[in-house]
Design a protein around this motif. Structure first.
Motif, PDB file in Angstrom:
ATOM      1  N   ARG A 133     -21.856 -60.730 -23.127  1.00  0.00           N
ATOM      2  CA  ARG A 133     -21.951 -60.379 -21.704  1.00  0.00           C
ATOM      3  C   ARG A 133     -20.628 -59.763 -21.270  1.00  0.00           C
ATOM      4  O   ARG A 133     -19.563 -60.310 -21.550  1.00  0.00           O
ATOM      5  N   LEU A 134     -20.702 -58.635 -20.582  1.00  0.00           N
ATOM      6  CA  LEU A 134     -19.503 -57.904 -20.184  1.00  0.00           C
ATOM      7  C   LEU A 134     -19.326 -57.917 -18.670  1.00  0.00           C
ATOM      8  O   LEU A 134     -20.310 -57.873 -17.918  1.00  0.00           O
ATOM      9  N   ALA A 135     -18.078 -57.965 -18.246  1.00  0.00           N
ATOM     10  CA  ALA A 135     -17.751 -57.741 -16.844  1.00  0.00           C
ATOM     11  C   ALA A 135     -17.525 -56.248 -16.639  1.00  0.00           C
ATOM     12  O   ALA A 135     -17.343 -55.490 -17.590  1.00  0.00           O
ATOM     13  N   ARG A 136     -17.526 -55.841 -15.379  1.00  0.00           N
ATOM     14  CA  ARG A 136     -17.342 -54.424 -15.063  1.00  0.00           C
ATOM     15  C   ARG A 136     -16.002 -53.927 -15.617  1.00  0.00           C
ATOM     16  O   ARG A 136     -14.968 -54.572 -15.446  1.00  0.00           O
ATOM     17  N   LEU A 308     -20.136 -65.185 -23.883  1.00  0.00           N
ATOM     18  CA  LEU A 308     -20.972 -65.567 -25.031  1.00  0.00           C
ATOM     19  C   LEU A 308     -22.044 -66.564 -24.568  1.00  0.00           C
ATOM     20  O   LEU A 308     -22.033 -67.749 -24.941  1.00  0.00           O
ATOM     21  N   PRO A 309     -22.986 -66.112 -23.758  1.00  0.00           N
ATOM     22  CA  PRO A 309     -23.967 -67.042 -23.168  1.00  0.00           C
ATOM     23  C   PRO A 309     -24.901 -67.692 -24.178  1.00  0.00           C
ATOM     24  O   PRO A 309     -25.561 -68.680 -23.860  1.00  0.00           O
ATOM     25  N   GLY A 310     -24.933 -67.177 -25.398  1.00  0.00           N
ATOM     26  CA  GLY A 310     -25.784 -67.781 -26.426  1.00  0.00           C
ATOM     27  C   GLY A 310     -25.174 -68.976 -27.120  1.00  0.00           C
ATOM     28  O   GLY A 310     -25.777 -69.541 -28.031  1.00  0.00           O
ATOM     29  N   LEU A 311     -23.954 -69.377 -26.698  1.00  0.00           N
ATOM     30  CA  LEU A 311     -23.307 -70.575 -27.248  1.00  0.00           C
ATOM     31  C   LEU A 311     -23.433 -71.731 -26.267  1.00  0.00           C
ATOM     32  O   LEU A 311     -23.467 -71.534 -25.047  1.00  0.00           O
ATOM     33  N   GLU A 312     -23.473 -72.936 -26.818  1.00  0.00           N
ATOM     34  CA  GLU A 312     -23.427 -74.126 -25.964  1.00  0.00           C
ATOM     35  C   GLU A 312     -22.108 -74.124 -25.187  1.00  0.00           C
ATOM     36  O   GLU A 312     -21.087 -73.640 -25.691  1.00  0.00           O
ATOM     37  N   PRO A 313     -22.092 -74.684 -23.972  1.00  0.00           N
ATOM     38  CA  PRO A 313     -20.917 -74.532 -23.100  1.00  0.00           C
ATOM     39  C   PRO A 313     -19.724 -75.410 -23.438  1.00  0.00           C
ATOM     40  O   PRO A 313     -18.676 -75.279 -22.812  1.00  0.00           O
ATOM     41  N   ALA A 314     -19.851 -76.287 -24.427  1.00  0.00           N
ATOM     42  CA  ALA A 314     -18.724 -77.135 -24.843  1.00  0.00           C
ATOM     43  C   ALA A 314     -18.606 -77.086 -26.360  1.00  0.00           C
ATOM     44  O   ALA A 314     -19.620 -76.950 -27.064  1.00  0.00           O
ATOM     45  N   PRO A 315     -17.384 -77.191 -26.889  1.00  0.00           N
ATOM     46  CA  PRO A 315     -17.228 -77.124 -28.347  1.00  0.00           C
ATOM     47  C   PRO A 315     -17.899 -78.313 -29.032  1.00  0.00           C
ATOM     48  O   PRO A 315     -17.815 -79.444 -28.564  1.00  0.00           O
ATOM     49  N   ALA A 316     -18.534 -78.025 -30.163  1.00  0.00           N
ATOM     50  CA  ALA A 316     -19.193 -79.085 -30.939  1.00  0.00           C
ATOM     51  C   ALA A 316     -18.200 -79.778 -31.862  1.00  0.00           C
ATOM     52  O   ALA A 316     -18.347 -80.973 -32.151  1.00  0.00           O
TER      53      ALA A 316
END
Length: 392
Positions: A133-136, A308-316
């Protein structure tokens, strides 16, 4: 077992990647070589352990990009000698705002050095990598030669090659004293050795060895959290699916770089880390990793959420590594100012692994009093004017 009277051409202190490559170059050229390591191998207390590291030609200094040409050849040579894959090409994606000065410098260097690369404006970047995902205003630069080095495997291969080439590797032998001279004497916890030359590649412990020799380098040891993030859908950031390594410059409010390596194998874990940490003593490499709410992990959580929205939001998984930084983040590759048969390789600042084949060659050349293959001006101790020589 070596006797006290045995004379080595060179002793190398520290069996991380730089010391291993130095010993490899020495042994490969028929030099009587001893590689000393204070811990029992393998270990995870320094800077060279772990499954993977990034390799790339994309740098903001011409001399590193130039050195990387030979590094790639030497990595391939080592692969052929060992019959073992150590490098996998994935590409290295640089992410930044289009006007970022470092981004523009790297792009200019890749063009000047004739390195194959591709500029990706926002829309094209979205087409190539829709799971980013990109910002402007964010754009990409793809260094096509970039990829992954298998770090632990490379260390094992090098240590084996040193032995096969006639060198000796002694682990579990902490150095407690160095006596300069010709020969130089090295006392460990268990015995004494002598050599015509000495190379110190001791990472976070470098200054402890140098202090009795009258010099202290401006080195800062940092403890880095190494974070692995689980994919929500296995394979979406996978190496086999063509996802590259990446390096993000000043994005999501991060004052230091964020970098990542694609997921590989079954668990679907992607390595995403922050190129900075907290000041630490070398022994803190033994401590458990920091909690997942530390400042650097919070920065990474924001980056993962934003890009990287396809990753879980906290490290495993959280692990750790040690950086030994110089003020300018360039290495120290030089002889001791007073004892010219003592050579120092230090301050690899979290980006030295990929360059270790050439670093080891340079340290070999310095130890044998040969003309270095590269201009060492950026790596000289003398570039630090605050280093007084009162003790020398």
């Amino acid at each position: 077992m070596a006797s006290q009277k045995e004379l080595f051409d060179a002793i190398v202190i520290g069996a991380g990647i730089q010391g291993c490559f130095t010993a490899y170059h020495l042994a490969k050229r028929g030099k009587k070589t001893l590689l000393l390591e204070q811990f029992f191998l393998p270990h995870s207390r320094g800077s060279s352990h772990g499954l993977s590291r990034i390799i790339r030609k994309a740098y903001s200094a011409d001399f590193y990009t130039q050195m990387m040409e030979e590094c790639y050849r030497l990595w391939v040579q080592l692969e052929h000698e060992a019959g073992n894959q150590l490098y996998r090409q994935t590409g290295l994606l640089l992410l930044a705002m289009k006007e970022n000065p470092e981004f523009q410098t790297i792009q200019a260097i890749l063009s000047r050095q004739g390195v194959e690369h591709q500029y990706l404006p926002s829309e094209e970047l979205k087409q190539h990598f829709p799971n980013i995902r990109l910002a402007r205003g964010e754009v990409g630069l793809l260094d096509k030669s970039g990829g992954v080095l298998y770090a632990d495997k490379a260390l094992r291969v090098l240590q084996d090659r040193v032995r096969q080439l006639g060198g000796k590797v002694h682990d579990g032998e902490k150095v407690i004293e160095i006596k300069p001279g010709l020969p130089v004497m090295v006392q460990t916890i268990s015995r004494s050795y002598q050599a015509k030359s000495l190379v110190i590649t001791a990472g976070p412990w470098t200054n402890r060895l140098l202090r009795p020799l009258g010099i202290q380098l401006p080195l800062q040891t940092l403890r880095i959290n190494v974070c692995h993030w689980r994919e929500k859908v296995p394979g979406c950031y996978g190496m086999s699916q063509g996802f590259p390594c990446f390096l993000a410059l000043d994005l999501s409010g991060a004052p230091h770089h964020v970098y990542g390596l694609p997921a590989e194998g079954g668990p679907g874990l992607m390595k995403v880390c922050y190129h900075h940490g907290n000041a630490a003593e070398p022994e803190e490499g033994d401590c458990p990793p920091a909690f997942s709410d530390s400042q650097d992990v919070q920065i990474l959580r924001r980056f993962v959420r934003d890009h990287l929205p396809g990753l879980e939001p906290a490290p495993a998984v959280l692990e750790h590594c040690m950086y030994t930084n110089t003020p300018d983040e360039h290495f120290v590759l030089d002889r001791h100012p007073k004892y010219d048969n003592i050579v120092i390789g230090a301050g690899f600042s979290g980006h030295g692994f990929k360059l270790s084949p050439v670093v080891g060659k340079i340290l070999y050349e310095l130890s044998m009093k040969l003309t270095p293959s590269y201009d060492l001006t950026p790596f000289r101790i003398s570039r630090f004017p605050s280093l007084g020589k009162a003790h020398l």
